[in-house]
Design a protein around this motif. Structure first.
Motif: not given
Length: 921
Positions: A104-112, A119-131
Motif C-alpha cells: 500500500a505504501a508503494i502504491i501511495h508513493c506512485n499514486r501520480t 503499480v499494477l503488479q502491487c495491485l495484483n499481489v494485494l488482491q491475492r494477499l487479501t483474499y
C-alpha cells in the motif's frame, strides 16, 4: 548452492545496498534475489528462524524505500508473490511482516503515475494477499489505498480496473470499518454509479467484482434493496450459476461462489433462491463439477453446497440430489436398466474425503462438512434407505482415515491429521446420534404414523450396526494413544503459541474419539474395556482440563459427558484434574488482566507503527528485530525521536513491560503444572500399592481357575467323542452337497448360453433397423450429389476463365518481385557493413572497460599508501612532542644547577670564580 548459503549472501547484499545505494549494489542484490526465486525455499523462508526473518525484513525495508528503483522493487515483489497462495506463508506476510502495508505504501508513493507496471503488479499481489483475509485497521496507508481504488476504478486500462475492483471486493467483504470509511467519502455516490455501470460490462469477472462490492456496501440499504429485489435477483442467480458451471477462470468462479454465499446470509434473498425455478437444474450442473480433477474447483463447489445447506429447504434439495439413486438408463442393444454409478456426486465426495493429507486442506474439510449436513437431513427422512447404502460405501473409506499417521512426518502432518480425524469423528457421531434419537408420537392412534416411525427406527439401527461392524476398537485406541503421547510431549516442551494450539487440537480429537467409543461400547464389548481403561489414564488430565476451561460450548459439553463416565471409576485422577483446571483458570485470569491493561496502549502503538511506516515504508518489527536492540535504542532515545516524534517513550516501554509480565505469568503457570506433576507422582505411588493388592487377589483367582480348568478338560474329552461322530455325518452331507453343486453348475452354464444368444439376437435386430435407415439416407444423398455435380461443372468452366486471367497477372507480379529482390540484396550489403562497424565499436568499449578496471586497482593502491604515510606522520609528530617536553624539563634542571653553583662560587675564592665562569660558559 544450498539454501543457507544463498540466504547469507542475500542478507549481505541487502546490508551493502542499505549502506551504499549504488547501481552496482542494486544489481548484485537483484542477482541474489533471482537466485532465491529459483531455489523454491518457501518452507525455509517462513520457518521463523533468525536468518530467513532478517532476510524478509530487509527485503521489506528495501521494497518500501521510495528511493529504490522500480526494477529492484518489482523483483522483490515477484519473489514474495510466489508465496501469496500458500496459507501459512500468506498469513506470515500479512501479520508478521506487514507486506500489505508495504505494498500500500508503494502504491501511495506512485499514486501520480497509476499506469506504471509496478503499480499494477502491487495491485495484483494485494488482491491475492487479501483474499479471504481481514485487513487490520492499523495497516499503514489503507485509507489512502481505498481512495486510490475509488478514484481509478474508471481507468481506461482494463487490467487496472479489474485489479482495483478485485482488491476493493476483498477489502469490503466482512470488514465493517472499511465499509464505513467508504460510505463516509464524498464521492461515494459517483462510486456507486460506476459500479452499477459495470454490471453491463462484457467481462464477467468485472461484473462479479462489482456485484460483490455492491452486496457488501448496500445490501441492507435502499440502493441494495432496489438492486437485489425480486425482479433482478433471478438474473443474478442465473449469472452466478453460469459462471460457476461454465467458468471464466478459477478466480471468477471463486468470487462468484463467495458472492452467493454472502447473499444467502440474507433471509430474504435465501427465500428468493428457494423459489428460483431453475434451481434443481443448476444444482445438478454444479454437482457435476465435483468430478473435476482440480481440487480448488471442487473445494469451492463444496463450500457453496455447505452454504446452501444452511437454508432448510435448500438442504433438503441438496440431500435429495446427492443421495437419491439415479434413474436407470436403457442402453441400445439391451433390455435391462443400467445405473450410471460413475456419475454419482456421492462417489465424488468419497474421493475428495479420502484425498491425501499433503493435498489442499480445505478440500477434504469441506467434503466432510457437506457429508455431515447431508446425513443430518437424510437420516430422519425418506432418504434413510439411500443413506444406508451410501454409508456402507463411505465407512470402508472413511475409517481408514482414523489410522495413526507416521510420527516422522512432523507437527504439520499431525495437525492436518487431527483436523480431518476430528471432522470424521464428528461425522460418525452425527450418524450415531441421529440414529439413536427417539421419535415422539403425538397421535398414537394413527396406524400410518406408527408404521412410519418403526421403519425409520429400523433404518437408523441398521446404520448404527454398520458403524459398529466396520469400526474396530484397535483403531480408536491407537488414535487416542498417539494423541495423548503428543499432548504429553507438547506439555513438556517450550510453551509457544503453535504448541498450545496443537495440544488443544489433539485434546479435542481425543475427546471426540472417546465420545464415539462411548456410543459404541454397548455393541462392542472390547470397546467398553478399552474405553474405561483409557479414562483411568493420567494423561487424560490435559485434554479434560483444556476442554472444561475452553470458551467453546460444545467442547465443554463433550468434556462433561466424558467426565460423567469417568468420575465413578476408582483410579480416575480427579485431584490432578482439579489442580490442572485451577492452573488453567489462573493463567486465563492473568492473561485477561494483562489484555485489559494493554488495551489502552494498543491504539497508541498502532498509531506509532502507522506513522513510522509512513516515513520509512517498512513492516512493523523489521527494523527492531530483537528485544535487546530495541532496549538499547530506547535508552539512547535519539533515533526514535528523530523518526517518530509523536510517540511517547513511556507508552512503548509500558507495552514491553506488559509483555515481560505475560512471560512471568507463563512461568508461574509452568510452576503450577510442575506442582500438578508432583501430585501425579504421589498418586502413582498409591496406584502401585493398589496394583500389588490386586495382583495377590488375581493369583488367588488363578488357582480357582486352574481347578476349573481340570473339570473342563474332563468334559472336553467326553465332548470330543461326540464330535467325532458328528464329523463323520458331516462328511456324508458334504459329498451329497457336492453332487448337487455340480448339477447346479451345469444348469447355470445352459442359462448363461441362453442369455448370450438372446443378447446377440437383440443386437442383430437393432443392426437390421439401422441398416434400413442408412440405405434410405444414402439414396437421398445420391440424388443430392448428382445435382451438385452438375452445378460443379458450371462452376469449373467459370474457374478456368478466371485462371487464365490470374496467369497473366502473375507474370506481371513476377517481374515486380525480381526488381524487389535486387533492392533487398543491396540493403543486405549495407547491413553487413554496419554490423562490422558495430563489432569494432564494441571491441573498443571492451578495451576501455579493462583500462578503467586497471586504473581503479592502481587508485586503490595509492589510497592505501596515502593512509599508511598519514599514520606514520602522526606517530612522528607524537614522538616530537614527547622529546620537546623532555628537553624543557632538562633545561629547567640545568638552570637550578647553575644557580647552586653560583652561590657556592660567591662564597669561594677568585680562583673558584674563574672556574664557575668557565662552567657557565
Amino acid at each position: 548452492m544450498d539454501v543457507s548459503t544463498c540466504l547469507k549472501s542475500l542478507l549481505l547484499a541487502i546490508r551493502q545496498y542499505r549502506n551504499n545505494k549504488s547501481a552496482l549494489n542494486a544489481s548484485q542484490l537483484q542477482k541474489h534475489i533471482e537466485e532465491v526465486c529459483g531455489l523454491k525455499c518457501g518452507g525455509v523462508l517462513f520457518s521463523g528462524q533468525v536468518l530467513p526473518s532478517e532476510c524478509l525484513s530487509g527485503l521489506m525495508e528495501v521494497a518500501g524505500d521510495p528511493n529504490t528503483n522500480h526494477t529492484l522493487t518489482g523483483t522483490i515483489i515477484s519473489l514474495l508473490a510466489q508465496f501469496a497462495s500458500d496459507g501459512e506463508a500468506k498469513e506470515a506476510l500479512h501479520s508478521s511482516y506487514n507486506f500489505t502495508g508495504t505494498l500500500a505504501a508503494i502504491i501511495h508513493c506512485n499514486r501520480t503515475t497509476p499506469e506504471e507496471p509496478l503499480v499494477l503488479q502491487c495491485l495484483n499481489v494485494l488482491q491475492r494477499l487479501t483474499y479471504n483475509v481481514r485487513t487490520l485497521h492499523c495497516v499503514s496507508h489503507v485509507h489512502e489505498l481505498i481512495s486510490f481504488l475509488m478514484q481509478h476504478v474508471q481507468s481506461s486500462n482494463d487490467d487496472t480496473v479489474k485489479a482495483c475492483l478485485g482488491l476493493m471486493a476483498n477489502l469490503c467483504r466482512h470488514d465493517t470499518s472499511v465499509q464505513s470509511h467508504i460510505k463516509s467519502q464524498s464521492n461515494v455516490k459517483a462510486f456507486y454509479r460506476a459500479l452499477i455501470n459495470f454490471l453491463g460490462h462484457n467481462c464477467l469477472t468485472v461484473v462479479v467484482f462489482a456485484l460483490s462490492i455492491l452486496s457488501s456496501l448496500t445490501l441492507n440499504e435502499e440502493v441494495g434493496q432496489k438492486l437485489f429485489n425480486a425482479k433482478n435477483i433471478h438474473q443474478t442467480f442465473q449469472l452466478i450459476f453460469n459462471i460457476t458451471v461454465n467458468g471464466d477462470g478459477t478466480l471468477t468462479r471463486n468470487y462468484a461462489v463467495d458472492l452467493l454465499v454472502d447473499l444467502l446470509k440474507n433471509p430474504k434473498i435465501a427465500d428468493y433462491l428457494t423459489k428460483y425455478k431453475h434451481l434443481s437444474v443448476c444444482l445438478s450442473e454444479v454437482l457435476g463439477l465435483l468430478h473435476s480433477k482440480d481440487p480448488d474447483t471442487a473445494s469451492k463447489v463444496m463450500e457453496l453446497l455447505v452454504s446452501l445447506c444452511s437454508v432448510p429447504v435448500l438442504r433438503k434439495l441438496v440431500c435429495e440430489t446427492v443421495l437419491r439413486p439415479p434413474a436407470p438408463r436403457i442402453q441400445p442393444g439391451t433390455r435391462k436398466g443400467v445405473q450410471a454409478r460413475g456419475s454419482e456426486p456421492s462417489l465424488a465426495l468419497v474421493h475428495w474425503v479420502t484425498s491425501p493429507l499433503d493435498g489442499p486442506e480445505q478440500c477434504y474439510m469441506h467434503a466432510l462438512s457437506l457429508l455431515t449436513e447431508l446425513f443430518e437431513e437424510a437420516i430422519d427422512s425418506s432418504l434413510c434407505s439411500s443413506a444406508q447404502s451410501f454409508v456402507e460405501l463411505l465407512l470402508q473409506e472413511v475409517l481408514v482415515l482414523l489410522h495413526s499417521p507416521d510420527s516422522t512426518e512432523g507437527d504439520q502432518s499431525l495437525k492436518k491429521h487431527c483436523l480431518r480425524a476430528g471432522r470424521v469423528v464428528d461425522l460418525l457421531l452425527d450418524i450415531l446420534t441421529y440414529s439413536a434419537q427417539i421419535i415422539t408420537l403425538q397421535h398414537t392412534s394413527q396406524i400410518l404414523e406408527i408404521s412410519l416411525t418403526l421403519s425409520l427406527l429400523c433404518g437408523d439401527d441398521a446404520l448404527r450396526m454398520l458403524v459398529s461392524q466396520r469400526l474396530s476398537p484397535e483403531v480408536c485406541v491407537s488414535q487416542v494413544e498417539l494423541l495423548l503421547s503428543y499432548c504429553q510431549d507438547l506439555a513438556g516442551s517450550t510453551c509457544t503459541t503453535s504448541n498450545y494450539q496443537l495440544s488443544q487440537l489433539c485434546s479435542e480429537v481425543v475427546l471426540k474419539t472417546l465420545e464415539l467409543m462411548s456410543h459404541l461400547k454397548q455393541q462392542m464389548p472390547d470397546m467398553e474395556t478399552s474405553f474405561y481403561r483409557i479414562l483411568q489414564d493420567q494423561r487424560m488430565v490435559t485434554p479434560l482440563s483444556l476442554a472444561l476451561t475452553s470458551n467453546c460450548r460444545e467442547h465443554v459439553q463433550v468434556a462433561l459427558r466424558i467426565l460423567f463416565e469417568a468420575a465413578p471409576l476408582p483410579d480416575f485422577p480427579s485431584v490432578i484434574l482439579g489442580d490442572s483446571i485451577a492452573a488453567n483458570n489462573a493463567y486465563r485470569q492473568r492473561d485477561g488482566e494483562l489484555s485489559i491493561r494493554s488495551s489502552s496502549a494498543c491504539d497508541d502503538v498502532s498509531f506509532a507503527g502507522k506513522s513510522f511506516s509512513m516515513m520509512h515504508a517498512e513492516p512493523s518489527g523489521s527494523a527492531y528485530h530483537s528485544i535487546d536492540s530495541l532496549i538499547k535504542k530506547l535508552r539512547n532515545g535519539v533515533e526514535l525521536q528523530e523518526k517518530v516524534k509523536d510517540v511517547h517513550m513511556s507508552e512503548v516501554i509500558d507495552v514491553y513491560e506488559q509483555k515481560l509480565s505475560a512471560l512471568a505469568c507463563k512461568e508461574s503457570r509452568l510452576q503450577d503444572l510442575l506442582e500438578a506433576k508432583a501430585l501425579a507422582l504421589s498418586q502413582a505411588d498409591r496406584l502401585i500399592a493398589q496394583y500389588r493388592c490386586q495382583r495377590a487377589q488375581a493369583e488367588a483367582e488363578a488357582r480357582k481357575l486352574a481347578s476349573l480348568l481340570k473339570d473342563t478338560e474332563r468334559r472336553k474329552e467326553d465332548l470330543q467323542t461326540e464330535l467325532n461322530d458328528q464329523l463323520l455325518e458331516v462328511e456324508r452331507l458334504k459329498s451329497d452337497s457336492q453332487q448337487l453343486l455340480e448339477h447346479n453348475g451345469r444348469l447355470q452354464a445352459v442359462a448363461d448360453q441362453h442369455q448370450e444368444l438372446k443378447g446377440t439376437y437383440n443386437q442383430l435386430l437393432s443392426r437390421y433397423d439401422k441398416g434400413e435407415g442408412m440405405l434410405k439416407e444414402l439414396q437421398a444423398a445420391h440424388i443430392s450429389l448428382t445435382q451438385q455435380a452438375e452445378g460443379m461443372k458450371k462452376i469449373n468452366e467459370e474457374l478456368q476463365l478466371q485462371q487464365e486471367r490470374t496467369l497473366s497477372e502473375m507474370a506481371e507480379k513476377e517481374q515486380q518481385i525480381k526488381g524487389l529482390k535486387l533492392d533487398v540484396l543491396e540493403k543486405d550489403r549495407n547491413i553487413t557493413g554496419l554490423q562490422n562497424e558495430l563489432r569494432r565499436q564494441e571491441e573498443q568499449i571492451h578495451e576501455m572497460e579493462e583500462n578503467i578496471s586497471i586504473l581503479r586497482k592502481e587508485l586503490n593502491k595509492t589510497e592505501q599508501a596515502r593512509k599508511d604515510s598519514s599514520i606514520k606522520a602522526s606517530s612522528l609528530e607524537l614522538q616530537k612532542s614527547q622529546l620537546e617536553a623532555k628537553v624543557e624539563k632538562m633545561e629547567g634542571d640545568l638552570s637550578k644547577h647553575t644557580q647552586m653553583i653560583a652561590m657556592i662560587h660567591s662564597l669561594s675564592s677568585g680562583k673558584l670564580k674563574d672556574v664557575t665562569a668557565n662552567l657557565s660558559l
